[in-house]
Design a protein around this motif. Structure first.
Motif, PDB file in Angstrom:
ATOM      1  N   GLY A 208      33.176  49.287  33.508  1.00  0.00           N
ATOM      2  CA  GLY A 208      34.329  49.594  34.358  1.00  0.00           C
ATOM      3  C   GLY A 208      35.039  48.339  34.821  1.00  0.00           C
ATOM      4  N   PHE A 209      36.202  48.556  35.434  1.00  0.00           N
ATOM      5  CA  PHE A 209      37.060  47.458  35.905  1.00  0.00           C
ATOM      6  C   PHE A 209      36.491  46.815  37.172  1.00  0.00           C
ATOM      7  CE2 PHE A 209      40.624  46.566  38.916  1.00  0.00           C
ATOM      8  CZ  PHE A 209      41.199  45.493  38.246  1.00  0.00           C
ATOM      9  N   ALA A 210      36.771  45.532  37.344  1.00  0.00           N
ATOM     10  CA  ALA A 210      36.488  44.860  38.622  1.00  0.00           C
ATOM     11  C   ALA A 210      37.602  43.857  38.897  1.00  0.00           C
ATOM     12  CB  ALA A 210      35.145  44.146  38.567  1.00  0.00           C
ATOM     13  N   LEU A 211      37.894  43.660  40.188  1.00  0.00           N
ATOM     14  CA  LEU A 211      38.951  42.716  40.596  1.00  0.00           C
ATOM     15  C   LEU A 211      38.438  41.823  41.708  1.00  0.00           C
ATOM     16  CD1 LEU A 211      41.927  41.694  40.829  1.00  0.00           C
ATOM     17  CD2 LEU A 211      42.392  43.688  42.256  1.00  0.00           C
ATOM     18  N   LEU A 212      38.651  40.531  41.519  1.00  0.00           N
ATOM     19  CA  LEU A 212      38.325  39.580  42.579  1.00  0.00           C
ATOM     20  C   LEU A 212      39.644  39.133  43.210  1.00  0.00           C
ATOM     21  CD1 LEU A 212      35.922  36.560  42.278  1.00  0.00           C
ATOM     22  CD2 LEU A 212      38.187  36.251  43.237  1.00  0.00           C
ATOM     23  N   SER A 213      39.781  39.371  44.502  1.00  0.00           N
ATOM     24  CA  SER A 213      40.957  38.906  45.232  1.00  0.00           C
ATOM     25  C   SER A 213      40.478  38.261  46.528  1.00  0.00           C
ATOM     26  CB  SER A 213      41.916  40.075  45.482  1.00  0.00           C
ATOM     27  OG  SER A 213      43.062  39.643  46.183  1.00  0.00           O
ATOM     28  N   MET A 214      41.387  37.977  47.413  1.00  0.00           N
ATOM     29  CA  MET A 214      41.010  37.259  48.637  1.00  0.00           C
ATOM     30  C   MET A 214      41.997  37.551  49.747  1.00  0.00           C
ATOM     31  SD  MET A 214      42.168  33.650  47.044  1.00  0.00           S
ATOM     32  CE  MET A 214      41.494  34.156  45.473  1.00  0.00           C
ATOM     33  N   TYR A 223      37.161  44.590  44.340  1.00  0.00           N
ATOM     34  CA  TYR A 223      37.269  46.008  44.008  1.00  0.00           C
ATOM     35  C   TYR A 223      36.422  46.318  42.770  1.00  0.00           C
ATOM     36  CZ  TYR A 223      41.627  45.943  46.812  1.00  0.00           C
ATOM     37  OH  TYR A 223      42.575  45.812  47.819  1.00  0.00           O
ATOM     38  N   LEU A 224      35.881  47.544  42.747  1.00  0.00           N
ATOM     39  CA  LEU A 224      35.120  48.058  41.606  1.00  0.00           C
ATOM     40  C   LEU A 224      35.679  49.411  41.214  1.00  0.00           C
ATOM     41  CD1 LEU A 224      31.332  47.824  42.589  1.00  0.00           C
ATOM     42  CD2 LEU A 224      32.404  46.689  40.632  1.00  0.00           C
ATOM     43  N   GLN A 225      35.887  49.643  39.940  1.00  0.00           N
ATOM     44  CA  GLN A 225      36.227  51.002  39.481  1.00  0.00           C
ATOM     45  C   GLN A 225      35.012  51.909  39.702  1.00  0.00           C
ATOM     46  OE1 GLN A 225      37.107  51.296  35.255  1.00  0.00           O
ATOM     47  NE2 GLN A 225      36.741  53.518  35.279  1.00  0.00           N
ATOM     48  N   VAL A 226      35.259  53.062  40.345  1.00  0.00           N
ATOM     49  CA  VAL A 226      34.188  54.049  40.582  1.00  0.00           C
ATOM     50  C   VAL A 226      34.748  55.444  40.258  1.00  0.00           C
ATOM     51  CG1 VAL A 226      32.959  52.737  42.377  1.00  0.00           C
ATOM     52  CG2 VAL A 226      34.850  54.230  43.033  1.00  0.00           C
ATOM     53  N   PRO A 227      33.893  56.449  40.039  1.00  0.00           N
ATOM     54  CA  PRO A 227      34.423  57.800  39.827  1.00  0.00           C
ATOM     55  C   PRO A 227      35.265  58.254  41.029  1.00  0.00           C
ATOM     56  CG  PRO A 227      32.099  57.704  39.233  1.00  0.00           C
ATOM     57  CD  PRO A 227      32.429  56.394  39.900  1.00  0.00           C
ATOM     58  N   ILE A 240      26.571  46.979  45.310  1.00  0.00           N
ATOM     59  CA  ILE A 240      27.950  46.525  45.063  1.00  0.00           C
ATOM     60  C   ILE A 240      27.948  45.122  44.462  1.00  0.00           C
ATOM     61  CG2 ILE A 240      30.119  45.844  46.189  1.00  0.00           C
ATOM     62  CD1 ILE A 240      29.647  48.144  48.192  1.00  0.00           C
ATOM     63  N   TRP A 241      27.191  44.206  45.078  1.00  0.00           N
ATOM     64  CA  TRP A 241      27.173  42.817  44.566  1.00  0.00           C
ATOM     65  C   TRP A 241      26.579  42.766  43.158  1.00  0.00           C
ATOM     66  CZ3 TRP A 241      30.426  39.701  46.558  1.00  0.00           C
ATOM     67  CH2 TRP A 241      30.684  39.677  47.935  1.00  0.00           C
ATOM     68  N   ASP A 242      25.504  43.540  42.935  1.00  0.00           N
ATOM     69  CA  ASP A 242      24.881  43.545  41.593  1.00  0.00           C
ATOM     70  C   ASP A 242      25.880  44.017  40.539  1.00  0.00           C
ATOM     71  OD1 ASP A 242      22.535  42.667  42.683  1.00  0.00           O
ATOM     72  OD2 ASP A 242      21.500  44.614  42.596  1.00  0.00           O
ATOM     73  N   GLU A 243      26.624  45.080  40.887  1.00  0.00           N
ATOM     74  CA  GLU A 243      27.570  45.643  39.926  1.00  0.00           C
ATOM     75  C   GLU A 243      28.735  44.682  39.681  1.00  0.00           C
ATOM     76  OE1 GLU A 243      26.884  48.398  38.281  1.00  0.00           O
ATOM     77  OE2 GLU A 243      28.775  48.348  37.148  1.00  0.00           O
ATOM     78  N   LEU A 244      29.238  44.070  40.757  1.00  0.00           N
ATOM     79  CA  LEU A 244      30.315  43.083  40.593  1.00  0.00           C
ATOM     80  C   LEU A 244      29.858  41.946  39.681  1.00  0.00           C
ATOM     81  CD1 LEU A 244      31.624  42.942  44.280  1.00  0.00           C
ATOM     82  CD2 LEU A 244      33.012  43.590  42.299  1.00  0.00           C
TER      83      LEU A 244
END
Ligand code: FAD
Ligand code: DHB
Length: 392
Positions: A208-214, A223-227, A240-244
């Motif tokens: 799935g998608f992930a976004l690092l912003s600040m 952000y993490l894509q989730v259902p 959350i951290w493991d998945e990122l």
């Protein structure tokens, strides 16, 4: 109560519009259903296009943004363990974006409005817009919660800046809507830790998608894509951290910094356009008329484009008596809106994994990303859209 322009909603669209009208010598009243603290804390967008930055500066609302905002000259695309940087100024003739949160834009505009502008009424809920087809449209509203007294705001014009769930869109009859929902959402977190990269990272991963912003040099937004139906509390901080970490994996020695998570929420994703954006003397602006999925960071910037277009049109009407620009409002806005819809849809389908995606579609996504990374023309197309389409 009477005013020239009745503005429903004190999100970025309504607040900026009040400021632009004030600067043009046109009076307005802003009605906002929530309280000030709620509006100032609502965590949403983080990226301002070059054109939005210019508008805020010209409106006299850019002082703190210029001090505290972070100018960004590029983003990173991450896919297949690879990293590719898109250099905005090099591809667009010098354009860039600014990291400055929506919460801060709203705080700055609220402070200015309360100090210099017309009435900004919090905890005041618009109930309905009436008489849009007459030259005296009215907003029926209630102050101070469900028990409060009803009143009427009489206006020359009403601008519905009340977001997707507001009341003004219902007063545009015979409209047509175009909509797409997505089977996923974004789990967003704020964390007290320095960002792990100095630019935003958009990652496509089989999981799935992930976004690092600040938000600042010491606060990360991720952000993490989730259902779509995910409950944010069902995700522990560690999960959350493991998945990122997995979704941002690379072939080099890049690492993700972890820190205390201070906020967690899930945002649904939707594409939506309501046409037209005007009925008589009622004009719709921002999320009241259109929604984009957040990939590409267009929502707030579109809202800014709409209200700039309205303020210009009304100023023109006041100066010349001509209704031409007001008549063109909906078509002018919609042209830019559809470009942002297209870009947001492209970015979303480029980077997210659909639950029903076939291996063929997975390969196509990677080919699209590879194309951006290897063709200056493809990369320029992304950079131009990301830094923003012209207003008007
Ligand atoms: P809003 O910000 O929604 O403001 C509307 C205002 O109207 C609100 O203050 C509301 O309280 C008020 N209101 C509603 N009904 C009434 C009524 N009846 N009477 C009076 N007031 C009323 N964009 C990005 O680019 N990046 C992001 O990460 C991102 N995240 C988002 C997360 C969420 C949960 C949401 C909903 C949106 C997100 N967006 C994001 C989109 C972006 O925040 C919006 O496009 C932007 O807020 C639009 O501004 P607006 O002023 O049109 O509407
Ligand atoms: C942010 C949100 C976005 O939708 C995006 O594309 C980039 C950044 C943010 O909230 O920081």
């Amino acid at each position: 109560m009477r005013t020239t322009v009745g503005i429903i909603g004190a999100g970025p669209a309504g607040l900026l519009l009040a400021r632009l009208l004030h600067n043009a010598g046109i009076d307005s009243v802003v009605l906002e259903s929530r309280d000030r603290a709620y509006v100032e804390r609502r965590q949403r967008a983080g990226i301002l296009e070059q054109g939005t930055v210019d508008v805020l500066r010209e409106a006299g609302a850019g002082e703190r943004m210029d001090r505290e905002g972070l100018r960004h000259d590029g983003i990173e695309l991450r896919f297949d363990r690879r990293r590719h940087r898109v250099d905005f100024p090099a591809l667009t003739g010098g354009r860039s974006v600014m990291v400055y949160a929506q919460t801060e834009v709203c705080k700055d505009l609220i402070a200015l409005q309360l100090k210099e502008g017309g009435p900004l009424l919090f905890e005041t809920e618009a109930l309905a817009v009436e008489g849009a087809e007459t030259d005296r449209p009215r907003v029926r509203f209630r102050r101070g919660g469900a028990e409060g007294a009803e009143d009427v705001l009489e206006c020359d014009y009403v601008v519905g800046c009340d977001g997707f769930w507001g009341v003004s869109r219902a007063a545009v009859p015979d409209g047509r809507t175009f909509e797409r929902t997505y089977p996923f959402g974004w789990l967003g977190i704020l964390a007290d830790v320095a960002p792990s990269h100095d630019e935003l990272v958009y990652a496509r991963h089989d999981r799935g998608f992930a976004l690092l912003s600040m938000r600042s040099p010491s606060v990360s937004r991720l952000y993490l894509q989730v259902p779509a139906d995910t409950d944010a509390d069902s995700w522990s901080d560690e999960r959350i951290w493991d998945e990122l970490e997995r979704r941002f994996e690379t072939d080099d020695d890049w690492t993700l910094r972890r820190g205390p998570i201070t906020q967690k929420s899930v945002t649904p994703m939707r594409s939506y356009v309501h046409e037209p954006m005007r009925h008589g003397r009622l004009f719709l602006a921002g999320d009241a008329a259109h929604i984009v999925p957040p990939t590409g960071a267009k929502g707030l910037n579109l809202a800014v484009g709409d209200v700039v277009t309205f303020a210009r049109a009304l100023t023109h009407r006041t100066a010349t008596g001509s209704e031409d620009l007001l008549d063109a409002y909906s078509a002018t806005c919609l042209r830019r809106v559809w470009q942002a819809e297209r870009f947001s849809y492209d970015m979303t389908t480029l980077l997210h994994t659909a639950p029903d995606a076939t291996p063929f579609e997975d390969r196509l996504q990677l080919a699209r990303l590879d194309r951006i990374a290897s063709s200056r023309a493809a990369e320029t197309d992304l950079a131009e859209a990301y830094t923003g389409f012209p207003i008007g």
